[in-house]
Scaffold this active site. Structure first.
Site, PDB file in Angstrom:
ATOM      1  CG  PHE A 143       0.170  -3.429   9.362  1.00  0.00           C
ATOM      2  CD1 PHE A 143       1.394  -4.070   9.247  1.00  0.00           C
ATOM      3  CD2 PHE A 143      -0.973  -4.220   9.394  1.00  0.00           C
ATOM      4  CE1 PHE A 143       1.482  -5.458   9.156  1.00  0.00           C
ATOM      5  CE2 PHE A 143      -0.914  -5.604   9.306  1.00  0.00           C
ATOM      6  CZ  PHE A 143       0.313  -6.223   9.187  1.00  0.00           C
ATOM      7  CB  SER A 144      -1.648   0.972   5.689  1.00  0.00           C
ATOM      8  OG  SER A 144      -1.014   0.277   4.643  1.00  0.00           O
TER       9      SER A 144
ATOM     10  CG  ASP B 272      -1.556  -1.177   1.641  1.00  0.00           C
ATOM     11  OD1 ASP B 272      -1.494  -2.140   0.891  1.00  0.00           O
ATOM     12  OD2 ASP B 272      -2.167  -1.192   2.716  1.00  0.00           O
TER      13      ASP B 272
ATOM     14  CD  GLU C 131      -7.027  -5.075   4.155  1.00  0.00           C
ATOM     15  OE1 GLU C 131      -6.400  -5.737   4.984  1.00  0.00           O
ATOM     16  OE2 GLU C 131      -6.790  -5.140   2.937  1.00  0.00           O
TER      17      GLU C 131
END
Ligand code: FRU
Length: 516
Positions: free
Chosen positions: A112-113, A56, A239
């Site tokens: 994470f993102s 991402d 997400e």
């Protein structure tokens, strides 16, 4: 036997996304010097990491003339692993300079993102009034917690930079949002400054819905509301949310857009991004929208978010040009995955609200060797040394009728796009486009997109081909299909087929490569 072997590889690769290795902390020199960016399938004008695995886009932020692109990065393998934030910068959203890795995993977990903001008024106190901090807000994923069978292994943390994103310090009070009620999927915070209520608003996802939080200082957050359990598509986990206001083109009206990526459950399989158009009052997001809407019907545009900090309320979007169905098996060796072209989002209202997404205008500066044709009719073929670094624009007048444009090469790989009247749908067919058998879902079907026409009887088309991707825009992005493909050699022939219509005002341009 073959089938069993394949199943074993397939199952172990699903597991790869969850595999642990030791936390890595090493010097931060990106290895772009080792690559000439000309390996097989390496895109020439799309962003790719210098080496190894990327997913991402994260922390898209514009500040002092520089576009920052952070991204999910695993610098030690070409499959998913302990996540870092890679970093690149640009002044035009097309050419990128790789920067040292921004964030490394630590004892609270993988990184994470998430998103990034400029805390101009130093509300966080992490910088000073004269030197305000750039703040990154991300999810910590604690693999040890997941492995121990707990459900509270995702929390939200922040880090700050006092030198415009070059070096980063993690906040000592992390996590800033703990996992409230053991929610397994609790991630991907996107933060924005909400002008009307003069506070920071954070949107994250919790499995099947989005949660909104507010803060005055980016460190202490209050839960405001939830959205979406009974709205939109729910074929998979939600997400990478993004909430932002956008003016409806041609009016003074402002609506709020909520992007939600979902995996699986996209229209053509696997990962995709839906959106909602509605209103946000500083606390709650509401919409009257009944049907899911999709930003892109291709299988290769996922986890996309938009830039913070752009002037004139512009919205520019970048997505990850892959799909969790096969992202870890694509046939590249030195690196994996690319980003979509940077796309400007605009909001429109004709019977219903809809988004258009179309490459930012700076891509026009990269065209050269342009050929023009007044019209191209049935059976006409163009040849080129390499159609894979090209852009093709054309118009079709009148009511749309069946047509196909096929790209092919000497080994007879074929990639086709076009329109089918009986389905009123555009399509990309990559089923014979070259290397396709690394994962069965990659080439199992033709990808279609309903014609959401904006055209008044005159439809415009733009096709951007790179070494291993095609982005197909109809009517300046009212319908978009983005797909990867892996031909054995570049495409050299383009053939137009239609008994009933013709391409008009055709321009075919080469696109300059962005790597030196
Ligand atoms: C989306 C995603 C995010 C997560 C990240 C991990 O592709 O699954 O939800 O934060 O990737 O790399």
């Amino acid at each position: 036997m073959r089938i069993i072997l394949f199943l074993l590889v397939f199952l172990s690769c699903i597991g790869c996304k969850k595999e642990d290795t030791t936390h890595i902390k090493k010097e931060t020199i990106p290895e772009n010097s080792v690559s000439n960016f000309r390996e097989s399938y390496r895109p020439q004008y799309h962003f790719t990491p210098p080496t190894k695995w990327m997913n991402d886009p994260n922390g898209l932020l514009f500040y002092k003339g520089t576009y920052h692109l952070f991204y999910q990065y695993y610098p030690d393998a070409i499959v998913w692993g302990p996540m870092h934030w890679g970093h690149a910068t640009s002044t035009d959203l097309i050419s990128w300079t790789h920067q040292p890795i921004a964030l490394y995993p630590d004892k609270l977990g993988y990184i994470f993102s998430g998103s990034a903001v400029m805390d101009i008024n130093n509300t966080s106190g992490l910088g000073t009034k004269d030197n305000p901090p750039m703040v990154a807000i991300f999810t910590y994923h604690l693999m040890e917690g997941e492995k121990a069978g707990r459900n509270d292994f995702q929390t939200q943390g922040i880090a700050y930079s006092l030198d415009e994103g070059h070096t980063w310090t993690k906040y000592k009070g992390n996590p800033v949002i703990g996992n409230p009620t053991s929610i397994r999927d609790f991630r991907d915070p996107k933060v924005m400054w909400h002008e009307a209520s003069q506070q920071w608003i954070l949107t994250l996802v919790a499995g099947d819905h989005a949660k909104f939080y507010s803060s005055s200082d980016l460190k202490s957050w209050t839960h405001l509301s939830d959205f979406g359990k009974d709205k939109g598509a729910h074929g998979g986990v939600w997400e990478c949310p993004d909430l932002f206001p956008l003016q409806v083109t041609g009016t003074d009206q402002i609506k709020w857009v909520l992007l939600i990526s979902i995996n699986p459950g996209a229209p053509n399989g696997g990962s995709g991004t839906q959106y909602f158009v509605g209103d946000f009052d500083g606390t709650t997001f509401t919409t009257t929208q009944k049907e899911p809407k999709w930003i892109d019907y291709g299988t290769d545009n996922y986890a996309g978010i938009t830039y913070n900090g752009l002037p004139d309320n512009e919205r520019t979007f970048i997505g990850w040009m892959s799909n969790w169905n096969y992202a870890q098996q694509t046939p590249t060796k030195e690196w994996r995955s690319a980003m979509t072209l940077s796309r400007k989002l605009t909001l429109h209202n004709k019977k219903t609200y809809y988004l258009k997404s179309y490459p930012v205008h700076t891509i026009d500066n990269y065209s050269y060797d342009t050929n023009t044709y007044d019209s191209i009719t049935n059976g006409f073929s163009l040849t080129s040394r390499n159609f894979n670094e090209m852009r093709i624009d054309f118009t079709i007048e009148g009511v749309l009728k069946d047509f196909q444009i096929q790209f092919s090469n000497i080994p007879n790989n074929k990639l086709s796009i076009g329109y089918r009247k009986d389905e009123d749908a555009f399509f990309i067919d990559r089923r014979a486009s070259g290397e396709i058998d690394f994962e069965p879902r990659f080439a199992e079907k033709i990808h279609t997109a309903p014609a959401l026409l904006d055209s008044n009887g005159r439809t415009t088309f733009s096709i951007f081909l790179d070494a291993s991707s095609i982005e197909f825009f109809v009517d300046q992005g009212a319908t978009v299909i983005t797909d990867q493909f892996f031909p054995e050699q570049p495409f050299t022939v383009m053939t137009f087929t239609s008994e009933k219509t013709k391409m008009e005002d055709v321009t075919v341009s080469k696109i300059k490569r962005i790597w030196n």
